[in-house]
Enzyme design. Structure first.
Site, PDB file in Angstrom:
ATOM      1  N   GLU A 263     -51.706  56.782  23.153  1.00 21.10           N
ATOM      2  CA  GLU A 263     -52.687  56.212  22.228  1.00 21.10           C
ATOM      3  C   GLU A 263     -53.930  57.075  22.035  1.00 21.10           C
ATOM      4  O   GLU A 263     -55.043  56.548  22.007  1.00 21.10           O
ATOM      5  CB  GLU A 263     -53.080  54.818  22.719  1.00 21.10           C
ATOM      6  CG  GLU A 263     -53.857  54.781  24.061  1.00 21.10           C
ATOM      7  CD  GLU A 263     -52.987  54.722  25.308  1.00 21.10           C
ATOM      8  OE1 GLU A 263     -51.836  55.189  25.267  1.00 21.10           O
ATOM      9  OE2 GLU A 263     -53.478  54.212  26.337  1.00 21.10           O
ATOM     10  N   HIS A 287     -47.375  49.400  19.444  1.00 21.81           N
ATOM     11  CA  HIS A 287     -47.973  49.437  20.780  1.00 21.81           C
ATOM     12  C   HIS A 287     -49.158  50.412  20.838  1.00 21.81           C
ATOM     13  O   HIS A 287     -50.262  50.041  21.244  1.00 21.81           O
ATOM     14  CB  HIS A 287     -46.885  49.842  21.789  1.00 21.81           C
ATOM     15  CG  HIS A 287     -47.357  49.974  23.199  1.00 21.81           C
ATOM     16  ND1 HIS A 287     -47.222  48.974  24.127  1.00 21.81           N
ATOM     17  CD2 HIS A 287     -47.980  50.990  23.843  1.00 21.81           C
ATOM     18  CE1 HIS A 287     -47.737  49.367  25.277  1.00 21.81           C
ATOM     19  NE2 HIS A 287     -48.209  50.595  25.137  1.00 21.81           N
ATOM     20  N   GLU A 288     -48.938  51.635  20.385  1.00 18.12           N
ATOM     21  CA  GLU A 288     -50.022  52.633  20.457  1.00 18.12           C
ATOM     22  C   GLU A 288     -51.190  52.222  19.558  1.00 18.12           C
ATOM     23  O   GLU A 288     -52.361  52.415  19.914  1.00 18.12           O
ATOM     24  CB  GLU A 288     -49.513  54.029  20.092  1.00 18.12           C
ATOM     25  CG  GLU A 288     -48.309  54.522  20.914  1.00 18.12           C
ATOM     26  CD  GLU A 288     -48.428  54.308  22.414  1.00 18.12           C
ATOM     27  OE1 GLU A 288     -49.549  54.270  22.936  1.00 18.12           O
ATOM     28  OE2 GLU A 288     -47.366  54.153  23.071  1.00 18.12           O
ATOM     29  N   HIS A 291     -53.355  49.682  21.229  1.00 16.97           N
ATOM     30  CA  HIS A 291     -54.275  50.278  22.205  1.00 16.97           C
ATOM     31  C   HIS A 291     -55.637  50.621  21.581  1.00 16.97           C
ATOM     32  O   HIS A 291     -56.609  50.823  22.311  1.00 16.97           O
ATOM     33  CB  HIS A 291     -53.683  51.559  22.797  1.00 16.97           C
ATOM     34  CG  HIS A 291     -52.826  51.377  24.013  1.00 16.97           C
ATOM     35  ND1 HIS A 291     -53.243  50.696  25.134  1.00 16.97           N
ATOM     36  CD2 HIS A 291     -51.572  51.816  24.297  1.00 16.97           C
ATOM     37  CE1 HIS A 291     -52.274  50.731  26.047  1.00 16.97           C
ATOM     38  NE2 HIS A 291     -51.254  51.399  25.565  1.00 16.97           N
ATOM     39  N   GLU A 310     -52.193  47.981  29.651  1.00 15.92           N
ATOM     40  CA  GLU A 310     -50.809  47.924  29.179  1.00 15.92           C
ATOM     41  C   GLU A 310     -50.283  46.499  28.983  1.00 15.92           C
ATOM     42  O   GLU A 310     -49.530  46.242  28.054  1.00 15.92           O
ATOM     43  CB  GLU A 310     -49.886  48.724  30.103  1.00 15.92           C
ATOM     44  CG  GLU A 310     -50.244  50.213  30.183  1.00 15.92           C
ATOM     45  CD  GLU A 310     -50.168  50.940  28.836  1.00 15.92           C
ATOM     46  OE1 GLU A 310     -49.556  50.414  27.872  1.00 15.92           O
ATOM     47  OE2 GLU A 310     -50.741  52.053  28.746  1.00 15.92           O
ATOM     48  N   ASP A 367     -49.019  58.781  38.805  1.00 16.32           N
ATOM     49  CA  ASP A 367     -47.748  59.170  38.182  1.00 16.32           C
ATOM     50  C   ASP A 367     -46.543  58.782  39.040  1.00 16.32           C
ATOM     51  O   ASP A 367     -45.447  58.577  38.525  1.00 16.32           O
ATOM     52  CB  ASP A 367     -47.703  60.679  37.912  1.00 16.32           C
ATOM     53  CG  ASP A 367     -48.557  61.068  36.706  1.00 16.32           C
ATOM     54  OD1 ASP A 367     -48.655  60.261  35.759  1.00 16.32           O
ATOM     55  OD2 ASP A 367     -49.129  62.171  36.717  1.00 16.32           O
ATOM     56  N   TYR A 375     -46.855  46.663  32.500  1.00 18.08           N
ATOM     57  CA  TYR A 375     -46.585  46.352  31.102  1.00 18.08           C
ATOM     58  C   TYR A 375     -46.009  44.945  30.948  1.00 18.08           C
ATOM     59  O   TYR A 375     -46.568  44.096  30.260  1.00 18.08           O
ATOM     60  CB  TYR A 375     -45.558  47.340  30.529  1.00 18.08           C
ATOM     61  CG  TYR A 375     -46.028  48.760  30.351  1.00 18.08           C
ATOM     62  CD1 TYR A 375     -46.124  49.625  31.442  1.00 18.08           C
ATOM     63  CD2 TYR A 375     -46.353  49.256  29.097  1.00 18.08           C
ATOM     64  CE1 TYR A 375     -46.520  50.935  31.276  1.00 18.08           C
ATOM     65  CE2 TYR A 375     -46.749  50.570  28.922  1.00 18.08           C
ATOM     66  CZ  TYR A 375     -46.835  51.408  30.010  1.00 18.08           C
ATOM     67  OH  TYR A 375     -47.240  52.709  29.846  1.00 18.08           O
TER      68      TYR A 375
HETATM   69  N1  BES Z   1     -50.655  54.925  27.562  1.00 16.14           N
HETATM   70  C1  BES Z   1     -49.247  54.864  27.636  1.00 16.14           C
HETATM   71  C2  BES Z   1     -48.624  56.110  28.180  1.00 16.14           C
HETATM   72  C3  BES Z   1     -49.097  56.531  29.548  1.00 16.14           C
HETATM   73  C4  BES Z   1     -49.402  55.603  30.529  1.00 16.14           C
HETATM   74  C5  BES Z   1     -49.218  57.855  29.828  1.00 16.14           C
HETATM   75  C6  BES Z   1     -49.858  56.033  31.775  1.00 16.14           C
HETATM   76  C7  BES Z   1     -49.657  58.270  31.066  1.00 16.14           C
HETATM   77  C8  BES Z   1     -49.976  57.346  32.039  1.00 16.14           C
HETATM   78  C9  BES Z   1     -48.628  54.514  26.287  1.00 16.14           C
HETATM   79  O1  BES Z   1     -49.395  53.624  25.537  1.00 16.14           O
HETATM   80  C10 BES Z   1     -47.352  53.803  26.553  1.00 16.14           C
HETATM   81  O2  BES Z   1     -47.409  52.765  27.144  1.00 16.14           O
HETATM   82  N2  BES Z   1     -46.223  54.337  26.111  1.00 16.14           N
HETATM   83  C11 BES Z   1     -44.943  53.692  26.247  1.00 16.14           C
HETATM   84  C12 BES Z   1     -44.659  52.943  24.969  1.00 16.14           C
HETATM   85  C13 BES Z   1     -43.948  51.649  25.098  1.00 16.14           C
HETATM   86  C14 BES Z   1     -44.410  50.727  26.173  1.00 16.14           C
HETATM   87  C15 BES Z   1     -43.888  50.930  23.770  1.00 16.14           C
HETATM   88  C16 BES Z   1     -43.902  54.751  26.488  1.00 16.14           C
HETATM   89  O3  BES Z   1     -44.231  55.941  26.420  1.00 16.14           O
HETATM   90  O4  BES Z   1     -42.764  54.425  26.791  1.00 16.14           O
HETATM   91 ZN    ZN Z   2     -49.375  51.667  26.403  1.00 16.54          ZN
END
Ligand code: BES
Ligand code: ZN
Length: 593
Positions: A263, A287-288, A291, A310, A367, A375
């Site tokens: 996002e 989703h993004e 955010h 999330e 990570d 989520y």
């Molecule tokens: N912000 C996240 C991605 C993220 C989280 C990167 C923590 C690094 C650390 C992004 O908004 C996300 O949740 N992406 C998901 C999308 C899905 C839940 C619709 C993905 O990448 O799978």
């Molecule tokens: Zn997210």
């Protein structure tokens, strides 16, 4: 000393950065950003200022008058990196740091021309969340600190640059053969939302406030896939109030991008695996986009409160889905999320601390514990609150919440206090503290019903007994229904079953990666050799971590596929993002050669 974030050297008793002025030269040949950052402080300051860095080479630290500021780069701490401790002379308003990044900076992936679509130019992109901004710029890399920024990016003249900021022009670079791209980000954002990409990028306008960027071969498909973005923005505004970030642009990255989406404000980053050709995967965009409110306006104070970002965003994503396609479509979204949640409980164990919404990640690399739990469990908590309050009251609560905390970063406890004040009694009614502080899923977790869902689940559960969907039934399935059907099949089936599935559902050639990877996971886990070329092709090109984990895990099960997995990984790992490589490595360690 007042250190409030387990993943940062930021000290709340010290001066605060309020704005960054970045000037970077992008060196593809040596895979380094090199240049200057000027840190503007919120007030004239003196004394100690601790900054986060990782892998940075610091050339000089000066005041705006050019006097040297004494600094010390401390020893490397494995997760946090190296604290850069400055001793500011009194009245310091600005600190100028000359520095360069390391070629292996985790935030940056440098792609050779061969790894791009056009094959002619190199490509660079960043991914700073959760704590990688420090490998790109020395700053207070805690979401508690918000900074506006401006940036000048000098890149080879054939290339274009984008950032999580407003575009502010292009001019000739200092050296021949270069151009400098200017950016201005007036709203204050946490460091994890800093983002850049450089490549042979083209754009297409989608609406007066939205355009999509990608390489030339992809940009047309991307413009079609995300062509309904303006409707989504309008729906999201209906839920949360006006969109505050001026433009909503998107960048479709090369397939090695490790996430589905990120996002980055004003410039959402997206995996090209969303380009299914039928708009069936745009829930990631919803989703993004969501955010922009939950996460970018109201931000988690630290990664211990990641569920606030999330959980609310998944909930919002499904509300947008409901507004666009109805309750039944949303119920399918919840069902897909439920599967993801169950898989995570299996992976970690239902009593693992990782299953708590309110985390305690001191000493843990965020990570390493990334999962669907914040989520999907988080989103289910929001639903429980919504149902307890009633939708109209809850929607009003949300707008108040946004209004109260916009452009701030908050903890779980601040959320809890605000909830109690705004909707007295609701917390107690739903057992909020168990949701927040206990492991596993509370007994009052919401259930989502839909006819389609129940039919699909019972159809799939009859697989072993020989129940099969008929051709007209299959033809009537939406992509999400096909996915749910596959998700509910046994993880391992015989060869004749695989033949049947691939023949009747045309799976191996799919462009919808959710369906494709679900199928390849079943097929690989069933040692079904006809899909191996496709598995090899996907794993050799796509770095999205969500897909690497199940595919490598499925390949690990049987000796023959395990040998394939090692071979595929050895060939692919060079091209993976370092985060993706780590995920694949972790899986492969469980399945030694
Ligand atoms: N912000 C996240 C991605 C993220 C989280 C990167 C923590 C690094 C650390 C992004 O908004 C996300 O949740 N992406 C998901 C999308 C899905 C839940 C619709 C993905 O990448 O799978
Ligand atoms: Zn997210």
């Amino acid at each position: 000393m007042n250190r409030l974030d387990p993943h940062s050297y930021f000290d709340a008793d010290q001066p605060r950065i309020s704005r960054l002025r970045l000037a970077w030269n992008v060196h593809f040949d040596r895979r380094q950003l090199e240049g200057t950052v000027i840190l503007e402080l919120a007030a004239p300051s003196s004394g100690t200022l601790d900054l986060d860095t990782k892998g940075l080479t610091i050339r000089s630290v000066r005041t705006s008058r050019g006097t040297d500021i004494p600094f010390r780069l401390e020893d490397e701490e494995p997760i946090l990196g190296r604290r850069l401790r400055l001793d500011l002379p009194s009245g310091t308003r600005e600190v100028a740091i000359d520095y360069e990044t390391a070629p292996e900076a985790v935030a940056l992936q440098w792609l050779d021309p061969a790894q791009t679509e056009g094959k002619r130019h190199p490509y660079l992109f960043s991914q700073c969340q959760p704590i990688h901004a420090r490998t790109m710029v020395p700053s207070q890399d805690s979401p508690r600190v918000r900074m506006s920024y401006r940036a000048e990016l000098t890149v080879p003249e054939a290339l274009a640059a984008v950032m999580s900021a407003g575009p502010a022009g292009v001019r000739p670079g200092g050296k021949p053969g270069t151009r400098t791209w200017l950016f201005e980000m007036p709203q204050p954002i946490p460091a994890y939302l800093l983002a850049l990409a450089v490549g042979d990028l083209k754009s297409r306008d989608l609406s007066p406030r939205s355009r999509v960027w990608a390489e030339l071969d992809t940009v047309g498909a991307a413009a079609w896939e995300f062509g309904e973005i303006e409707t989504m923005i309008t729906r999201a505004e209906g839920l949360f109030g006006p969109y505050e970030w001026d433009r909503y642009d998107m960048l479709v990255l090369p397939p090695s991008f490790p996430y589905g989406g990120m996002e980055n404000p004003r410039m959402t980053f997206l995996t090209p695996t969303l380009l299914a050709g039928d708009r069936s995967l745009v829930d990631v965009v919803a989703h993004e986009l969501a955010h922009s409110w939950t996460g970018n306006l109201v931000t988690n104070a630290t990664m211990d409160h990641f569920w606030l970002n999330e959980g609310f965003t998944v909930w919002a994503e499904r509300r947008i889905l409901e507004a666009l396609h109805g309750v039944d479509a949303a119920a399918l979204g919840w069902a897909i999320g439920q599967k993801a949640l169950e898989k995570e409980f299996e992976r970690f164990g239902a009593d693992s601390a990782v299953t708590k919404l309110r985390a305690d990640l001191k000493g843990t690399d965020p990570d390493d514990v990334y999962s669907s739990i914040p989520y999907e469990k988080g989103a289910r908590l929001v639903v429980v609150l919504e149902r307890a309050a009633g939708r109209p009251r809850f929607d009003k609560f949300l707008r108040d919440y946004m209004g109260r905390f916009r452009f701030t970063s908050i903890t779980t406890e601040e959320f809890r206090d605000f909830l109690e004040k705004s909707l007295p009694g609701v917390a107690k009614q739903v057992g909020l503290d168990a949701w927040l502080y206990d492991t596993g899923m509370p007994a009052n977790a919401p259930v989502f019903h839909s006819m389609a869902l129940e039919d699909l689940v019972s159809l799939a559960s009859g697989w072993a007994m020989g129940t099969r969907p008929g051709p007209s039934q299959i033809a009537g399935w939406k992509p999400s229904e096909m996915l749910i059907y596959l998700q509910n099949l046994p993880r391992e089936v015989d060869r004749a079953s695989c033949d049947w599935l691939d023949r009747n559902l045309s799976l191996t050639g799919r462009g919808n990666y959710e369906i494709l990877v679900e199928w390849l996971t079943i097929a690989a886990g069933s040692d079904y050799e006809p899909v191996f070329p496709r598995v090899r092709e996907v794993l050799g090109r796509v770095g999205r971590m969500k897909y690497l984990r199940p595919l490598y895990t499925a390949l690990g099960k049987h000796p023959r596929t395990r040998a394939h997995a090692h071979e595929i990984f050895d060939a692919a790992k060079e091209g993976y993002h370092s985060l993706s490589r780590r995920v694949a490595e972790t899986v492969m360690e469980k399945y030694p050669r």
